[in-house]
Scaffold this motif. Structure first.
Motif, PDB file in Angstrom:
ATOM      1  N   ALA A  97      14.255  26.496  19.662  1.00  0.00           N
ATOM      2  CA  ALA A  97      14.261  27.699  18.833  1.00  0.00           C
ATOM      3  C   ALA A  97      14.600  28.893  19.682  1.00  0.00           C
ATOM      4  CB  ALA A  97      12.885  27.884  18.183  1.00  0.00           C
ATOM      5  N   LEU A  98      15.395  29.834  19.121  1.00  0.00           N
ATOM      6  CA  LEU A  98      15.745  31.038  19.847  1.00  0.00           C
ATOM      7  C   LEU A  98      14.520  31.910  20.030  1.00  0.00           C
ATOM      8  CD1 LEU A  98      19.103  32.047  18.140  1.00  0.00           C
ATOM      9  CD2 LEU A  98      18.774  31.068  20.430  1.00  0.00           C
ATOM     10  N   PRO A  99      14.232  32.382  21.207  1.00  0.00           N
ATOM     11  CA  PRO A  99      13.084  33.243  21.430  1.00  0.00           C
ATOM     12  C   PRO A  99      13.335  34.608  20.821  1.00  0.00           C
ATOM     13  CG  PRO A  99      14.368  33.051  23.429  1.00  0.00           C
ATOM     14  CD  PRO A  99      14.971  32.107  22.453  1.00  0.00           C
ATOM     15  N   ARG A 100      12.222  35.256  20.498  1.00  0.00           N
ATOM     16  CA  ARG A 100      12.327  36.584  19.925  1.00  0.00           C
ATOM     17  C   ARG A 100      12.709  37.586  21.002  1.00  0.00           C
ATOM     18  NH1 ARG A 100      10.131  36.766  14.857  1.00  0.00           N
ATOM     19  NH2 ARG A 100       8.935  34.920  14.254  1.00  0.00           N
ATOM     20  N   ALA A 101      13.424  38.650  20.601  1.00  0.00           N
ATOM     21  CA  ALA A 101      13.891  39.624  21.577  1.00  0.00           C
ATOM     22  C   ALA A 101      12.737  40.353  22.233  1.00  0.00           C
ATOM     23  CB  ALA A 101      14.831  40.620  20.899  1.00  0.00           C
ATOM     24  N   LYS A 135      14.718  37.498  27.379  1.00  0.00           N
ATOM     25  CA  LYS A 135      15.906  37.671  28.224  1.00  0.00           C
ATOM     26  C   LYS A 135      16.229  36.412  28.994  1.00  0.00           C
ATOM     27  CE  LYS A 135      17.786  40.716  31.762  1.00  0.00           C
ATOM     28  NZ  LYS A 135      17.518  41.897  32.614  1.00  0.00           N
ATOM     29  N   GLU A 136      15.194  35.783  29.566  1.00  0.00           N
ATOM     30  CA  GLU A 136      15.432  34.547  30.308  1.00  0.00           C
ATOM     31  C   GLU A 136      15.918  33.433  29.394  1.00  0.00           C
ATOM     32  OE1 GLU A 136      12.876  36.399  30.438  1.00  0.00           O
ATOM     33  OE2 GLU A 136      12.714  37.163  32.507  1.00  0.00           O
ATOM     34  N   GLY A 137      15.400  33.437  28.156  1.00  0.00           N
ATOM     35  CA  GLY A 137      15.844  32.412  27.215  1.00  0.00           C
ATOM     36  C   GLY A 137      17.305  32.551  26.854  1.00  0.00           C
ATOM     37  N   TYR A 138      17.749  33.779  26.617  1.00  0.00           N
ATOM     38  CA  TYR A 138      19.167  34.002  26.320  1.00  0.00           C
ATOM     39  C   TYR A 138      20.042  33.576  27.483  1.00  0.00           C
ATOM     40  CZ  TYR A 138      18.436  36.518  21.939  1.00  0.00           C
ATOM     41  OH  TYR A 138      18.132  36.840  20.657  1.00  0.00           O
ATOM     42  N   GLN A 139      19.662  33.919  28.692  1.00  0.00           N
ATOM     43  CA  GLN A 139      20.454  33.535  29.866  1.00  0.00           C
ATOM     44  C   GLN A 139      20.551  32.021  30.006  1.00  0.00           C
ATOM     45  OE1 GLN A 139      18.641  35.556  33.149  1.00  0.00           O
ATOM     46  NE2 GLN A 139      19.658  37.527  32.708  1.00  0.00           N
ATOM     47  N   ALA A 140      19.468  31.357  29.738  1.00  0.00           N
ATOM     48  CA  ALA A 140      19.483  29.898  29.818  1.00  0.00           C
ATOM     49  C   ALA A 140      20.422  29.299  28.791  1.00  0.00           C
ATOM     50  CB  ALA A 140      18.059  29.360  29.627  1.00  0.00           C
ATOM     51  N   GLU A 179      23.886  27.216  29.472  1.00  0.00           N
ATOM     52  CA  GLU A 179      24.097  25.877  28.903  1.00  0.00           C
ATOM     53  C   GLU A 179      25.424  25.818  28.153  1.00  0.00           C
ATOM     54  OE1 GLU A 179      21.945  22.753  25.782  1.00  0.00           O
ATOM     55  OE2 GLU A 179      20.960  24.635  26.376  1.00  0.00           O
ATOM     56  N   TRP A 180      25.716  26.871  27.343  1.00  0.00           N
ATOM     57  CA  TRP A 180      27.011  26.897  26.633  1.00  0.00           C
ATOM     58  C   TRP A 180      28.183  26.972  27.601  1.00  0.00           C
ATOM     59  CZ3 TRP A 180      25.660  30.988  22.296  1.00  0.00           C
ATOM     60  CH2 TRP A 180      24.782  30.398  21.372  1.00  0.00           C
ATOM     61  N   GLU A 181      28.042  27.764  28.650  1.00  0.00           N
ATOM     62  CA  GLU A 181      29.122  27.870  29.635  1.00  0.00           C
ATOM     63  C   GLU A 181      29.389  26.533  30.312  1.00  0.00           C
ATOM     64  OE1 GLU A 181      30.268  30.540  33.596  1.00  0.00           O
ATOM     65  OE2 GLU A 181      28.358  30.853  32.530  1.00  0.00           O
TER      66      GLU A 181
END
Length: 453
Positions: free
Chosen positions: A44-48, A54-59, A63-65
């Motif tokens: 699940a996407l973490p809340r902003a 922030k760390e979740g978005y970077q991870a 992964e997509w990259e």
């Protein structure tokens, strides 16, 4: 009756309550069904505003990259495999064609590279022989001739102006600019070739280039004639190059000495004293003071204003110590063709170079050298294309705004246009003029236009 109504109302109340309970149950089931899965099944996407957002978005981005990088690598491997298969199939097809051709006795040309290069050079030289380089061709009319365009290091003087409509311009198109630069560089390489020069010869540079002319025959190639400064005054080096839709080929290199080449300028005239005075001012500066190898022949029709014309000639002769002129007086109506013919035949000296001119013409000393360089007895006649200027009063507006003559000599589409007067305006040797029988047509004069070369 009252009992029936009470029973009906109670039944409706129960149905409504059941429907409400049913809707609540369905809502609960829908919420349970739409609840996100746990971490084991879906990330699940973490809340902003969460501490780890922030760390979740970077991870996730990493992964997509990584997934895209793997996908690109896979595509590259597939492309490489396809190229290898295509090359193998091409070789198989080529071998099959060779075998079929050998079986039919029509195998490909497997001659050595030396023979192939010799055949290519032979073809290129055959194109030179077909073009008008070593010899001319007969033409039914002057309009069938392919004209030359001239150029310097800065400008190209073009007859076919194309979309720009500029009679003079810097080469805008890169292909044309590179073409002319390559021709000049090829000529400089030839001039500086140690095998063709003495050890003490001076190196030639682009600053030694004077002018060039070129023209393209669409089925053969492009001919260039480039003129450079010589080692002494009145000496020139000329190179003839040809590009047969391939590499440039040197056709001829020659050294020219024009120190003793006299030009007889023939001018037919009737009245027009003001124009003749202006012509003599230019003649004195360009021909007498700067060039010094010119004879003037004036063929005057009628007797009106003849004394004024003679006076201008005598004043110029005294002021510039100039005696190389001839004055011929004819009766009858003005005829430009007759005047030029009489003036050319009146010369009794050696085979002189004739310049059939007009009182409206403004020319420079460089043009006189151009006449000398582009004529040859029995081989070459020079037909200059003149630039005809519009009326200065129209170009510059008010009469007081008209600049001096020297500042008016600008070749632009706003100031004039190229005008070819045909065979009446030529530079040729007297022997060639006599051999063709002189002027067969009566060429009338024109007036009211200033033309310069």
């Amino acid at each position: 009756m009252m009992m029936v109504r009470r029973g009906l109302l109670a039944w409706i109340s129960r149905v409504v309550v059941l429907l409400v309970l049913l809707c609540c149950a369905i809502s609960v089931l829908y919420m349970l069904a739409c609840t996100p899965k746990g971490d084991d099944e879906q990330l699940a996407l973490p809340r902003a505003n969460s501490p780890t957002g922030k760390e979740g978005y970077q991870a996730i981005l990493q992964e997509w990259e990584e997934q895209h990088r793997n996908y690109v690598s896979s595509l590259k491997r597939q492309i490489a495999q396809l190229k290898e298969e295509l090359q193998e199939r091409s070789e198989q097809l080529r071998n099959g064609q060779y075998q079929a051709s050998d079986a039919a006795g029509l195998g490909p040309d497997r001659s050595p590279p030396e023979k192939t290069q010799a055949d290519l050079l032979a073809f290129l030289h055959s194109q030179v022989d077909k073009a008008e380089v070593h010899a001319g061709v007969k033409l039914t009319t002057e309009y069938a001739a392919v004209p030359f365009d001239s150029f310097t290091l800065q400008k190209v003087y073009q007859l076919e102006t194309g979309l720009t409509r500029h009679p003079e311009e810097k080469p805008v198109r890169k292909d044309k600019r590179d073409e002319l630069v390559e021709a000049i560089e090829s000529a400089l390489e030839t001039l500086n070739n140690p095998a063709e020069n003495s050890p003490n010869h001076r190196p030639y540079t682009a600053s030694d280039f004077i002018e060039g002319i070129y023209r393209t025959e669409r089925d053969k190639g492009t001919l260039y004639e480039l003129t450079f400064k010589g080692d002494h005054k009145h000496e020139f080096k000329r190179l003839v190059l040809f590009r047969p839709f391939g590499p440039i080929i040197k056709v001829k290199k020659e050294k020219l000495n024009m120190a003793n080449t006299l030009i007889n300028v023939i001018v037919p005239l009737a009245k027009r004293v003001d124009k003749f005075w202006q012509f003599m001012q230019n003649f004195r500066e360009m021909c007498i003071e700067q060039d010094g190898r010119v004879h003037l022949t004036v063929v005057y029709f009628g007797k009106e204003e003849i004394n004024e014309v003679k006076g201008i000639l005598e004043n110029t002769s005294k002021a510039a110590n100039f005696r190389n002129f001839t004055f011929i007086q004819l009766n009858g109506e003005f005829s430009r063709g007759k005047g030029l013919d009489v003036g050319a035949r009146f010369w009794k000296g050696s085979n002189v170079l004739l310049f059939f001119c007009d009182v409206d013409i403004y020319f420079t000393s460089e043009f006189l050298n151009t006449c000398r360089l582009n004529t040859q007895p029995g081989k070459k006649v020079f037909y200059p294309v003149l630039f005809s200027q519009y009326n200065p009063g129209i170009i510059y507006g008010h009469h007081d705004a008209v600049p001096p003559l020297e500042q008016q000599l600008v070749i632009k589409k706003e100031t004039g246009f190229w005008r070819d007067f045909g065979f009446g305006m030529t530079c040729q040797y007297r022997s060639d003029f006599i051999n063709i029988g002189g002027f067969d047509l009566d060429i009338k004069g024109w007036g009211g236009e200033d033309v310069h070369l």
